[in-house]
Motif scaffolding. Structure first.
Motif, PDB file in Angstrom:
ATOM      1  N   LYS A  73      67.086 -28.687  28.294  1.00 58.07           N
ATOM      2  CA  LYS A  73      66.366 -29.934  28.532  1.00 58.07           C
ATOM      3  C   LYS A  73      65.672 -29.801  29.884  1.00 58.07           C
ATOM      4  O   LYS A  73      66.284 -29.366  30.851  1.00 58.07           O
ATOM      5  CB  LYS A  73      67.373 -31.086  28.584  1.00 58.07           C
ATOM      6  N   LEU A 112      62.307 -31.392  32.596  1.00 57.12           N
ATOM      7  CA  LEU A 112      61.284 -32.404  32.850  1.00 57.12           C
ATOM      8  C   LEU A 112      59.920 -31.715  32.768  1.00 57.12           C
ATOM      9  O   LEU A 112      59.631 -30.770  33.518  1.00 57.12           O
ATOM     10  CB  LEU A 112      61.517 -32.993  34.247  1.00 57.12           C
ATOM     11  N   SER A 113      59.139 -32.222  31.824  1.00 58.23           N
ATOM     12  CA  SER A 113      57.886 -31.527  31.553  1.00 58.23           C
ATOM     13  C   SER A 113      56.851 -31.807  32.657  1.00 58.23           C
ATOM     14  O   SER A 113      56.657 -32.964  33.039  1.00 58.23           O
ATOM     15  CB  SER A 113      57.324 -31.981  30.209  1.00 58.23           C
ATOM     16  N   ALA A 114      56.252 -30.759  33.110  1.00 61.77           N
ATOM     17  CA  ALA A 114      55.189 -30.922  34.109  1.00 61.77           C
ATOM     18  C   ALA A 114      53.962 -31.548  33.482  1.00 61.77           C
ATOM     19  O   ALA A 114      53.207 -32.263  34.129  1.00 61.77           O
ATOM     20  CB  ALA A 114      54.838 -29.560  34.713  1.00 61.77           C
ATOM     21  N   VAL A 115      53.805 -31.259  32.222  1.00 57.01           N
ATOM     22  CA  VAL A 115      52.597 -31.713  31.534  1.00 57.01           C
ATOM     23  C   VAL A 115      52.698 -33.182  31.173  1.00 57.01           C
ATOM     24  O   VAL A 115      51.791 -33.958  31.394  1.00 57.01           O
ATOM     25  CB  VAL A 115      52.368 -30.847  30.271  1.00 57.01           C
ATOM     26  N   GLY A 117      55.502 -35.174  31.943  1.00 51.87           N
ATOM     27  CA  GLY A 117      56.383 -35.959  32.832  1.00 51.87           C
ATOM     28  C   GLY A 117      57.580 -36.499  32.119  1.00 51.87           C
ATOM     29  O   GLY A 117      58.232 -37.447  32.569  1.00 51.87           O
ATOM     30  N   VAL A 162      61.316 -35.784  29.811  1.00 47.54           N
ATOM     31  CA  VAL A 162      62.381 -34.827  29.542  1.00 47.54           C
ATOM     32  C   VAL A 162      62.149 -34.281  28.143  1.00 47.54           C
ATOM     33  O   VAL A 162      61.945 -35.033  27.203  1.00 47.54           O
ATOM     34  CB  VAL A 162      63.768 -35.482  29.648  1.00 47.54           C
TER      35      VAL A 162
END
Lengths: 372, 903
Positions: B150, B152-155, B157, B159
């Motif tokens: 899991k 936190l997506s940079a793209v 934002g 999870v």
């Protein structure tokens, strides 16, 4: 077969008997500790870090036989970054009979929770909330962190001492209570020193407008430093957009952003970024390294500042629960607690339940925080 | 071994059913639990292990599909012109991915698929540096497909979970991000049918997706052993404690995904199957006794119905009805019982028939025996009568003969006849008594009597006997005992003992001692509260004594000390036996102490009822002063068919100076009684034409016969017969043969009593005979009326006389009273003459004179009686009958005047 049967019966009967005993004897029932955080939202990094620390602390206490013979049980609520949900969570946890709540991490969430906290009178200790809004108030809301005034003042003094005079800033509109307050305190302190906050722009990460629009006007003012008052993800994004323009401007990020995700998502864009840390991540002191290693082992991650603050919060809470005298409220017990040894500092609440953290300024070097 | 006691069939059945089911269930339940529970546990363990593996591979397969899509993106990306790459990524994103983006070797995003979401952001993302990103680093390090933890997506934002793989020749990686919700969907699809739930956990212990509750999504589960072991060993089974519950858990690690699939199912009671199994057994445990309780009455009713038929039939048999056929049902034992009972009934019927036949025989034998017994009694009665009658003649005539002038030789012979006859009579009486005792026909009487008086009357005849033998008879009675009991039997006992003592004593003396006694120890068991007056009689002689070897047998019937004694002294040998039996009948004892040559001592204890003072006083008061003298000779009518008896009676009576008239049957007696001549009748019982009983009844029904004394004469010795005579109206019964004295006493008593009675106008009543010898028992009618003071006027009215006395000088009164006495005496004689002359006129005149003279000087009673006689002067017979009473009244009047004149 007989042994199997016995095991089965034991497995079957023991919980039943235990539950009857526990129900019958109120003092043996577990002490419920609530946790409220944005576990799936943009700032989930620090919430997860805090939750992990609380989970670890509770496991440690339970392994030693609980508090006064009573086990601790963690009840977690995820507000997904939504203030209204967080407020509802307080009511729910109070309904479930929690002794106290650890959380939240964000001031804007705390602001929404405060009326519910006062209404339900459930002692709530935030590891990280620092907005001056909460300071000096006699309520059941306790804070581990220093105030925005203290931290922002430290930033101002630090930057000014490094020769910085012109600063622009981007701040998170979603956590305006913190970010705006933080920025104001910075501005006041910085300007008092003789510096100047040339420009400040808020941004909304949830909108689709992106970060580039925020960055451009701030850069155009040619500041000697840009101050980013945002969470780790947004700080990384902002830094990425700043560096994409080719600007080499000095970047400073408010202490909020100091999470692992900042490194993960910032890449080379955050190289050289200066940030205030409330602890020394390289401390070799046994008390800290013990925690660090346990955390690492347990979660396969390095603890962050939110982890330390949350862990320190549980240290205060558990001590108060343990030392609480007959007829004394938990709030009174916390206020009467006196100084306790934290992971890296002495912990103590003032008369309003406020505290403060140590301050270390670090900068990112090769994907790591390095003390300057 | 009946520890619960008697109980109803239903109760027994309930107990049986409940206990059987409980025991069975305990055994079966334990067996089921012992076998089934481990099976369930094993099955659950197997289930979770299989489910974990299956879900792992199923999701792996599903995600491999996505992986293929990402791989395709990677492979095609470098063939496409740059401007087309973004389109391709958009297409690849589709619904499955949140975002798809390409990262070059420097970690810079070169293309992304979020153009449609936000063009600005899409543009901004280009050039973003992900060189520090763990996923990117992992893909580059591994050079193969990597499923992320899991993160936190940079793209976006958010999870998320990402899959990334190297693109190949052009370098860099392609990353696709899945919304976490899609995994939840997948895991729900995987949710098994065996009640198991899942956690999908990433390499950090974070729950990626889960099903069921309680939720672990907000927790990091790396600390759970199953997770730790699963991640370490790629496969594990364990029992896991989670949120206060136990679960059987199994973990299966997907190497492709780097995720752990943990399936879990509640252990113990939380497991539905175990709960169900235990619940079923518990329900059976509770339900079966209840079912037993409910069913038992029905079964009991069924069994009772079968048993009830048999018992009903048995009851029928008990009431005497014999059923034709016995019931048969479905229960073998009851049928056997029924058969047995049937056989028993048949046998009983057979026995009953035999018994009936036997009892008929017995009845017949009993009847025969009773008939024989009656015949014996009749024979005895007849013999008694038949012997007594001639014996009466012999004894009577002998007595008469003895009174005539006889020479010495003649006198001796007559005397021998008399004594032999008396001996014969004694023997006869003994035999009769014995036979009565043996027949159980002897009944005790109860009356108040003076025992001391009785003793004195007994001893006087023996006194002369003793004198004759030159013996001394000393009687010693400590007090005047008045008791209630049977005087006749008491007398008989003493009589026999005294008689024996005199008989067997040739010289010396005989002592009779009577005294009140306490109960001696050997008689304590005989002591009774109702007979509390115990008297001790001791008869001591200086006779031959009894040898020690015979002393025990002397009270046995028909044994005399030895035959020689019988020969020497005569007698039946029944005397002592009668004494013993009568004593015991009365509740007493008799014992003997004897020394041969010294003498014998008979000790008799006899209990009586104590009498009240009133009863004792009454006895002394009513003891009639019977005199054998008569103021004048009587006219006695003898009704007797036997000439000898009649001659004897006539001889005795004439000797006494009475006039005698003899008739030969009852009818003639009734006729003779009518004329009023007779003052008394001697009435034989057995007579031709009319017997004595009927004759007595007839006479009593007439006016003249109402107060006529009638004495029955009979040879019947049985007392019960005598009672019948008394009831017929006889005053007394005299048993033949009788002595001169007996006759004289009976006559006197009857006459005087009857005369008094007639004077009072009362019915015939009883009198007590205290002096009738046992040889000639006399019976009196029961005394129903006690002699109260006459209900009629008092002899004189003293008050009025005193009034007169007050008016006249004393000399005058004395003169008047003397005159009245003289006048009454004269007139009384005149009246007697007139009655004798049967002159009604003279009677009237005389009575009138008496009435006037007596009335003038207040002799009220005689005056009134005279007035009555004046009225009935025509009825000469009536007057004559009243004359004795009148005479008494006259005497009373004379006495009264005499007393008054003395004042």
């Amino acid at each position: 077969m007989i042994i199997n049967l016995l095991n089965t019966i034991r497995a079957t009967a023991l919980p039943v008997v235990l539950s009857i005993l526990l129900t019958a004897c109120g003092d043996s029932a577990p002490i419920k500790i609530g946790f409220i955080g944005g576990l799936t939202a943009r700032s989930s990094d620090i919430s997860q870090a805090s939750r992990n620390a609380v989970q670890l602390a509770i496991a440690e206490v339970n392994a030693k036989g609980g508090i006064n013979g009573r086990m601790l049980e963690l009840v977690v609520r995820d507000n997904n970054g939504d203030p209204a949900t967080a407020q509802k969570n307080v009511q729910e946890l109070a309904g479930e009979g929690v002794e106290a709540i650890i959380g939240p991490n964000l001031s804007s969430i705390a602001e929404a929770m405060l009326p519910a906290i006062i209404e339900t009178n459930v002692v709530t200790i935030s590891p990280t909330v620092s907005s001056l809004f909460f300071a000096g108030k006699d309520d059941p809301f306790f804070r581990m962190n220093s105030t925005t005034r203290q931290n922002a003042g430290a930033y101002a003094a630090y930057h000014y001492s490094k020769g910085g005079r012109r600063v622009t800033a981007a701040f998170d509109a979603q956590n305006r209570l913190f970010s705006e307050s933080w920025l104001k305190e910075f501005q006041a302190a910085f300007e008092k020193l003789g510096g100047e906050l040339i420009n400040a722009t808020s941004f909304d990460a949830t909108s689709t407008t992106g970060y580039s629009g925020v960055v451009a006007p701030l850069l155009s003012s040619s500041p000697d430093a840009m101050l980013l008052v945002a969470n780790g993800v947004d700080t990384a994004q902002l830094a990425q957009q700043i560096r994409k323009t080719g600007s080499k401007v000095k970047l400073m990020a408010a202490e909020w952003a100091a999470s692992e995700e900042l490194i993960q998502l910032g890449g080379r864009a955050i190289e050289g970024l200066t940030i205030l840390q409330t602890y020394d991540r390289y401390s070799k002191e046994a008390h800290y390294t013990g925690f660090h290693d346990a955390y690492q082992k347990r979660f396969k991650k390095t603890p962050g500042y939110a982890s330390l603050a949350a862990y320190d919060a549980t240290t205060m809470l558990f001590a108060a629960l343990q030392q609480r005298r007959e007829g004394e409220t938990l709030k009174q017990a916390l206020l009467n607690l006196g100084p306790k040894k934290g992971l890296q500092q002495v912990l103590e609440f003032d008369d309003f339940g406020d505290s403060n953290r140590k301050q270390f300024f670090v900068s990112v070097k090769n994907g790591e925080f390095v003390v300057e | 071994m009946n520890i619960f006691g008697e109980r109803r069939l239903r109760t027994s059945l309930i107990f049986l059913l409940v206990s059987t089911t409980l025991v069975t269930l305990t055994i079966v339940g334990t067996a089921i639990l012992a076998v089934r529970l481990p099976q369930i546990v094993d099955a659950n363990k197997a289930l979770v292990a299989r489910a974990a593996a299956e879900t792992s591979s199923r999701i792996e397969i599903f995600l491999e599909g996505l992986e293929q899509r990402v791989l395709l993106v990677g492979q095609t990306a470098h063939d496409l012109p740059k401007e087309r790459v973004a389109d391709m990524l958009d297409a690849a994103r589709g619904d499955a991915f949140e975002a798809v983006y390409l990262v070059d070797d420097d970690g810079i995003i070169t293309a992304n698929s979020i153009r449609n979401v936000s063009p600005e952001r899409s543009q901004e993302m280009i050039g973003v540096d992900l060189s520090q990103n763990k996923l990117v680093r992992a893909i580059n390090t591994k050079g193969a497909v990597v499923w992320s933890d899991k993160f936190l997506s940079a793209v976006t934002g958010k999870v998320t979970i990402g899959v990334g793989l190297p693109v190949g020749q052009i370098g860099g990686v392609v990353i696709a991000e899945l919304p976490i919700t899609s995994l939840l969907k997948i895991s729900q699809i995987a949710s098994g049918s065996g009640g198991e739930d899942f956690w999908i956990i990433d390499g950090h212990g974070e729950v990626v997706a889960e099903t069921g509750s309680p939720s672990a999504a907000r927790l990091n589960l790396l600390s759970l052993p199953i997770v730790r072991n699963g991640l370490a060993n790629h496969s594990a089974t364990d029992t896991t404690d989670f949120k206060d519950q136990k679960y059987h858990t199994a973990a299966s690690f997907s190497g492709a995904l780097g995720w752990l699939f943990v399936s879990r199912i509640p252990a113990g009671l939380n497991n539905p199957k175990i709960r169900e199994t235990i619940g079923l057994i518990l329900i059976a445990f509770i339900a079966s006794p209840i079912i037993g309780l409910l069913l038992a009455p029905f079964w009991a009713r069924g069994m009772n119905a079968a048993l009830g038929k048999v018992t009903r039939y048995a009851r029928l048999v008990a009431t005497g009805v014999s059923p034709d056929s016995w019931p048969r049902g479905n229960i073998t034992e009851f049928n056997a019982l029924s058969t047995d009972l049937e056989e028993m009934c048949e046998r009983l019927a057979q026995v009953a028939a035999e018994q009936t036949a036997l009892s008929k025989d017995l009845e017949k034998a009993k009847n025969n025996a009773e008939f024989a017994n009656r015949a014996k009694s009749n024979f005895l009665a007849t013999m008694s009568h038949e012997i007594r009658t001639p014996l009466n003649g012999v004894l009577g005539l002998a007595q008469l003969l003895k009174g005539t002038e006889l020479d010495e030789d003649q006198w001796q012979k007559v005397d021998t006849i008399l004594s032999s006859g008396q001996t014969l009579l004694a023997i006869l009486n003994d035999v009769l008594d014995m036979s009565k005792i043996e027949a159980g026909g002897l009944e005790l009487e109860e009356q108040v009597f003076s025992l001391t008086g009785l003793v004195s009357t007994i001893t006087s005849p023996f006194q002369s006997l003793a004198d004759d033998k030159g013996l001394r008879l000393v009687v010693n009675c400590d007090a005047n005992h008045v008791v209630r009991g049977d005087p006749v039997r008491t007398r008989q006992i003493l009589w026999n003992l005294l008689s024996n003592a005199i008989k067997f004593t040739d010289q010396g003396q005989i002592n009779l001692t009577v005294k009140k006694s306490e109960w001696p120890t050997h008689m304590e068991n005989l002591a009774s509260s109702d007979k509390n007056y115990l008297l001790l009689f001791t008869i001591e002689d200086t006779g031959a004594g009894i040898s020690s070897d015979r002393i025990n047998a002397i009270f046995e019937a028909f044994t005399q000390e030895d035959n020689s004694i019988t020969r020497k002294f005569g007698g039946t040998g029944l005397g002592l036996s009668i004494v013993k039996q009568m004593t015991e009948l009365m509740g007493g004892t008799v014992n003997v102490e004897s020394t041969q040559g010294v003498g014998s001592k008979f000790i008799v204890y006899l209990p009586f009822h104590e009498v009240t003072k009133e009863e004792a006083l009454a006895i002394s008061q009513r003891d009639p002063k019977i005199t054998l003298e008569f103021s004048k000779p009587l006219n006695v009518l003898i009704a007797e068919d036997n000439d000898v008896n009649a001659i004897i009676a006539r001889a005795f009576l004439e000797k006494f100076g009475h006039s005698v008239k003899h008739v030969v049957n009852g009818k003639l007696a009734v006729e003779a009684a009518k004329d009023g001549w007779a003052d008394l009748i001697l009435m034989d019982i057995h007579m031709p034409e009319m017997n004595g009983i009927d004759a007595t009844r007839t006479i009593r029904s007439t006016a003249t016969g109402q107060h006529l004394p009638i004495v029955g004469l009979t040879a019947e010795a049985f007392a019960d017969r005598h009672t019948a005579f008394i009831e017929a109206g006889m005053n007394e019964v005299l048993t033949k043969p009788y002595t001169e004295q007996q006759l004289a006493r009976v006559l006197a008593r009857s006459y005087q009593i009857e005369r008094r009675r007639s004077r009072r106008g009362t019915a015939p009543g009883p009198e007590i005979d205290g002096a009738v010898a046992p040889a000639a028992t006399a019976h009196s009618a029961p005394d129903k009326t006690m002699p109260a003071k006459s209900s009629q006027a008092p002899t004189g009215d003293e008050k009025r006389l005193n009034e007169l006395r007050a008016q006249l000088p004393a000399e005058a009164i004395s003169s008047l009273l003397a005159e009245a006495q003289s006048s009454l005496q004269t007139n009384l004689e005149k009246l007697q003459e007139s009655v004798h002359d049967k002159d009604p006129d003279a009677i009237r005149e005389t009575a009138h004179a008496i009435k006037g003279a007596s009335g003038s000087l207040f002799a009220v009673q005689i005056s009134e009686m005279a007035a009555e006689i004046e009225q009935q002067s025509e009825d000469i017979e009536g007057v004559r009958r009243r004359l004795p009473e009148f005479e008494l009244a006259a005497k009373d009047a004379l006495d009264w005047w005499q007393a008054q004149s003395a004042k």
